[in-house]
Each structure stands twice: as C-alpha cells, then as structure tokens.
Design a protein around this motif. Structure first.
Motif, PDB file in Angstrom:
ATOM      1  N   LEU A 126     -11.158  69.736 -29.435  1.00 20.08           N
ATOM      2  CA  LEU A 126     -11.343  68.302 -29.233  1.00 20.08           C
ATOM      3  C   LEU A 126     -10.762  67.553 -30.425  1.00 20.08           C
ATOM      4  CD1 LEU A 126     -15.007  67.974 -27.863  1.00 20.08           C
ATOM      5  CD2 LEU A 126     -12.873  67.893 -26.549  1.00 20.08           C
ATOM      6  N   GLY A 127     -10.365  66.319 -30.185  1.00 21.92           N
ATOM      7  CA  GLY A 127      -9.984  65.436 -31.274  1.00 21.92           C
ATOM      8  C   GLY A 127     -11.185  64.613 -31.702  1.00 21.92           C
ATOM      9  N   ARG A 128     -11.317  64.417 -33.008  1.00 19.37           N
ATOM     10  CA  ARG A 128     -12.392  63.575 -33.538  1.00 19.37           C
ATOM     11  C   ARG A 128     -11.760  62.391 -34.266  1.00 19.37           C
ATOM     12  NH1 ARG A 128     -16.840  66.616 -36.733  1.00 19.37           N
ATOM     13  NH2 ARG A 128     -15.131  66.983 -38.204  1.00 19.37           N
ATOM     14  N   LEU A 129     -11.997  61.214 -33.740  1.00 23.03           N
ATOM     15  CA  LEU A 129     -11.447  59.973 -34.282  1.00 23.03           C
ATOM     16  C   LEU A 129     -12.546  59.249 -35.053  1.00 23.03           C
ATOM     17  CD1 LEU A 129      -9.370  57.547 -34.302  1.00 23.03           C
ATOM     18  CD2 LEU A 129     -10.419  56.858 -32.146  1.00 23.03           C
ATOM     19  N   THR A 130     -12.288  58.983 -36.318  1.00 22.99           N
ATOM     20  CA  THR A 130     -13.232  58.240 -37.140  1.00 22.99           C
ATOM     21  C   THR A 130     -12.630  56.888 -37.468  1.00 22.99           C
ATOM     22  OG1 THR A 130     -14.044  60.299 -38.125  1.00 22.99           O
ATOM     23  CG2 THR A 130     -14.618  58.252 -39.249  1.00 22.99           C
ATOM     24  N   LEU A 229      -4.401  72.628 -32.993  1.00 17.62           N
ATOM     25  CA  LEU A 229      -3.462  71.622 -33.503  1.00 17.62           C
ATOM     26  C   LEU A 229      -3.471  70.382 -32.619  1.00 17.62           C
ATOM     27  CD1 LEU A 229      -0.403  73.945 -34.218  1.00 17.62           C
ATOM     28  CD2 LEU A 229      -1.880  72.899 -35.955  1.00 17.62           C
ATOM     29  N   LEU A 230      -3.043  69.280 -33.206  1.00 20.86           N
ATOM     30  CA  LEU A 230      -2.775  68.059 -32.470  1.00 20.86           C
ATOM     31  C   LEU A 230      -1.277  67.783 -32.524  1.00 20.86           C
ATOM     32  CD1 LEU A 230      -5.668  65.857 -33.890  1.00 20.86           C
ATOM     33  CD2 LEU A 230      -5.566  66.854 -31.593  1.00 20.86           C
ATOM     34  N   GLU A 231      -0.712  67.346 -31.407  1.00 25.87           N
ATOM     35  CA  GLU A 231       0.704  67.002 -31.365  1.00 25.87           C
ATOM     36  C   GLU A 231       0.855  65.494 -31.565  1.00 25.87           C
ATOM     37  OE1 GLU A 231       3.092  69.290 -31.247  1.00 25.87           O
ATOM     38  OE2 GLU A 231       1.482  70.779 -31.198  1.00 25.87           O
ATOM     39  N   SER A 268      -4.761  67.198 -38.973  1.00 29.15           N
ATOM     40  CA  SER A 268      -5.410  65.910 -39.203  1.00 29.15           C
ATOM     41  C   SER A 268      -4.379  64.915 -39.714  1.00 29.15           C
ATOM     42  CB  SER A 268      -6.565  66.044 -40.207  1.00 29.15           C
ATOM     43  OG  SER A 268      -6.081  66.365 -41.494  1.00 29.15           O
ATOM     44  N   LEU A 269      -4.696  63.644 -39.579  1.00 27.22           N
ATOM     45  CA  LEU A 269      -3.855  62.579 -40.121  1.00 27.22           C
ATOM     46  C   LEU A 269      -4.670  61.296 -40.198  1.00 27.22           C
ATOM     47  CD1 LEU A 269      -1.363  61.129 -37.480  1.00 27.22           C
ATOM     48  CD2 LEU A 269      -3.369  62.496 -36.877  1.00 27.22           C
ATOM     49  N   SER A 270      -4.227  60.406 -41.073  1.00 30.36           N
ATOM     50  CA  SER A 270      -4.803  59.066 -41.172  1.00 30.36           C
ATOM     51  C   SER A 270      -3.738  58.064 -40.769  1.00 30.36           C
ATOM     52  CB  SER A 270      -5.294  58.788 -42.593  1.00 30.36           C
ATOM     53  OG  SER A 270      -6.358  59.664 -42.940  1.00 30.36           O
ATOM     54  N   GLU A 293      -8.739  64.111 -36.532  1.00 28.34           N
ATOM     55  CA  GLU A 293      -8.652  65.535 -36.852  1.00 28.34           C
ATOM     56  C   GLU A 293      -8.994  66.359 -35.621  1.00 28.34           C
ATOM     57  OE1 GLU A 293     -11.818  66.804 -39.584  1.00 28.34           O
ATOM     58  OE2 GLU A 293     -12.802  64.891 -39.141  1.00 28.34           O
ATOM     59  N   VAL A 294      -8.484  67.574 -35.582  1.00 31.49           N
ATOM     60  CA  VAL A 294      -8.810  68.483 -34.498  1.00 31.49           C
ATOM     61  C   VAL A 294     -10.028  69.309 -34.887  1.00 31.49           C
ATOM     62  CG1 VAL A 294      -7.290  70.355 -35.312  1.00 31.49           C
ATOM     63  CG2 VAL A 294      -7.851  70.176 -32.876  1.00 31.49           C
TER      64      VAL A 294
END
Length: 312
Positions: A126-130, A229-231, A268-270, A293-294
């Motif tokens: 899952l993706g976690r968006l903060t 991973l996230l693409e 992950s990325l910001s 982040e994944v």
C-alpha cells in the motif's frame, strides 16, 4: 469451528437494488453474511473499521475505486492483529474500476465465490500519504492504486461535475479533453529517497502502486502491487493532441516513448508544489506538500492474479 464471516460494504447509489438479496442467496447458506449499505461519502471507512475490529474473515467492497479506497483506509485504522485475520476483496460497480484491473477481479459474483472458497489471498503493498500539518495536524491517507498531482486532480474535479448517468469511459475522456484545453503545467519539487532533487513544470505527476487510472489507462506500466516499490511517472507539458497520440500506448499499459515522460522507481518521496491538489484513488485528498512511502505487504487481498500467501 466458527463459521467464516463475510462482510459486504455496498455503495448506496452505485449498486443494483437486487444485489443484497443476490449476495445473501449466494453466500448465506455456507457463510455468516453481513451486508452494510453506505449512506455518505465516508461511511464505508467507518463500516470497514468496525467490521475488522469485530472480527471478520473477508471484507468485500462493492462499488467503485472510491469505495475500495474507503474500505482500505478503514482496515488500516484497525489494530494490526485484527488486520492479519481479514482478507479484503472487491466487487466492482463503479465508474473507473481501475484498482481491480491489477487484481484480475471482475463484477462476477461467481468469480468472487471461487476466490473465497479457494482462499486466493495475496499480500499487496500500500502507499501511505502523509499530508503536512493543518489545523488538525498531520493526516495519513492510504492508497492501493495511485496518488497523483496536476491535471489528474483537475480531471477528477471535472468528472464529479458531470451527470452521473454518463458511461464511465465517456465521462473520463470528455473530462480529459475539457481539462487539457485549459490546464497549464504546475511547478513541482520532488525529493527522492536516494537524495536526488527534481524540480520542474509538470502537467502530471503520478505515484503508482497499481498500473491503471482514468478508466483503464495504463499510466504506470512497470507498477506491481507486491514489489515493495512505487512507480513515479512525470509528464512535462503535453496537450490534447499528445493525449490522442499516447492513447493507444496507454491502453496497452506500455511505456510512452517521449522525452517529456519520465519513469522512476522509489520507496518514498516528498513532493511540494504551488497550487497542487492531490487525488488518491480517484478521490480528492488535499494539497502538497506531502510525503509518500510504500508499505510492503500491508494488506491481505483477494486476487485472481499473482502468488497466493506463502508462495513466492
């Protein structure tokens, strides 16, 4: 032995009126079945949290990507031990139905019955968006499919303004055309997990766990639900004619060979940007800045594709 418990959460407006009785007839003889029908845009999340906390074995979201999104967020609010018991499934009756494409799931009740009986459970990321702190502090939003900024958010806003009786593909493509005619690239800044900084003007930025969005457009052809991973798909300035040219490639979920399109894989990325709303699984979630982040193998999920639990 306790009877296996199935909980169905039905979108109150999308699902056929005859469906609750059909589900009871199909599953009621062999399983304990509870059916809940949503009454608001957020009620599915609360229903899912209650179902998992009270102990169910299979939790089935019946609706579109938005209903599945709410159910996932409800599940992820539950204690970890309760989440380990439940497997989430989907019976798609929505407008986009993009997430289920990566699971190989259709609107067939018979297929769902087969997946449950054979225990075809797969662990997916899952993706976690903060989202940055507001009046209520930081807010976490989970997603199974895609989070994006730019024109995709504007398209979601346009789709929601169209009549609900329009076919899904017509609504999405008409919204894309209307939005492309007036949308302009937005300045964005990305900080990747390897320390690289990317700044530029983008018409779209997608962070994908699944492959598809926009009613079947394969925007992230390398995305996998279980690869940790996230693409990231970055698209610089493109217009309506470019979309027409890219459409056959997107429909085939193949990489677009154009200098304005760049693909990356991250954990992950910001993201920061000026006037950049975020959409998550087709639902408007807030604005940048945000951190994504994944979370590997976060959800047990019914799937007709990929490895089952314990098979890798």
């Amino acid at each position: 032995m306790d009877q296996t418990r199935l909980v169905f959460i039905l979108h109150g407006q999308r699902c056929p009126r005859s469906l609750p009785n059909r589900l009871l007839e199909k599953f009621g003889q062999h399983f304990q079945v509870d059916i809940h029908i949503t009454t608001s845009a957020v009620s599915a999340e609360a229903m899912a949290l209650a179902a998992v906390t009270q102990g169910c074995d299979f939790l089935i979201a019946v609706g579109g990507d938005g209903t599945i999104h709410e159910v996932i967020n409800g599940v992820m609010r539950a204690p970890a031990a309760a989440r380990e018991r439940v497997a989430v499934g989907a019976l798609p009756f929505g407008t986009g139905n993009d997430f289920v494409r990566s699971l190989g799931v259709s609107d067939s009740v018979e297929q769902l019955d087969g997946l449950i009986r054979s225990g075809q459970v797969r662990r997916i990321d899952l993706g976690r968006l903060t989202l940055a702190g507001g009046p209520e502090g930081e807010r976490v939003v989970w997603f199974g499919n895609i989070a994006s900024l730019g024109i995709s958010s504007a398209i979601v806003e346009q789709v929601k303004r169209l009549p609900r009786w329009l076919p899904a593909s017509v609504a999405f493509y008409w919204s894309i055309v209307l939005t492309l005619l007036r949308y302009r690239p937005r300045r964005m800044r990305l900080l990747l997990d390897n320390g690289e900084v990317i700044s530029g003007d983008f018409i779209s930025l997608c962070v994908a766990n699944g492959r598809y969005f926009g009613s079947g457009l394969g925007i992230a052809p390398m995305a996998r639900l279980d690869d940790g991973l996230l693409e990231v798909v970055m698209i610089a300035n493109a217009g309506s004619w470019d979309f027409v040219r890219f459409l056959p490639t997107l429909r085939k979920a193949q990489p677009v060979l154009d200098a304005r399109v760049r693909y990356l894989s991250v954990r992950s990325l910001s993201i920061d940007g000026q006037a950049c709303p975020l959409e998550v699984d087709g639902e408007l979630a807030g604005h940048a800045p945000a951190h994504i982040e994944v979370v590997p193998q976060a959800l047990r999920c019914l799937s007709a594709l990929g490895a089952q639990e314990g098979v890798h």
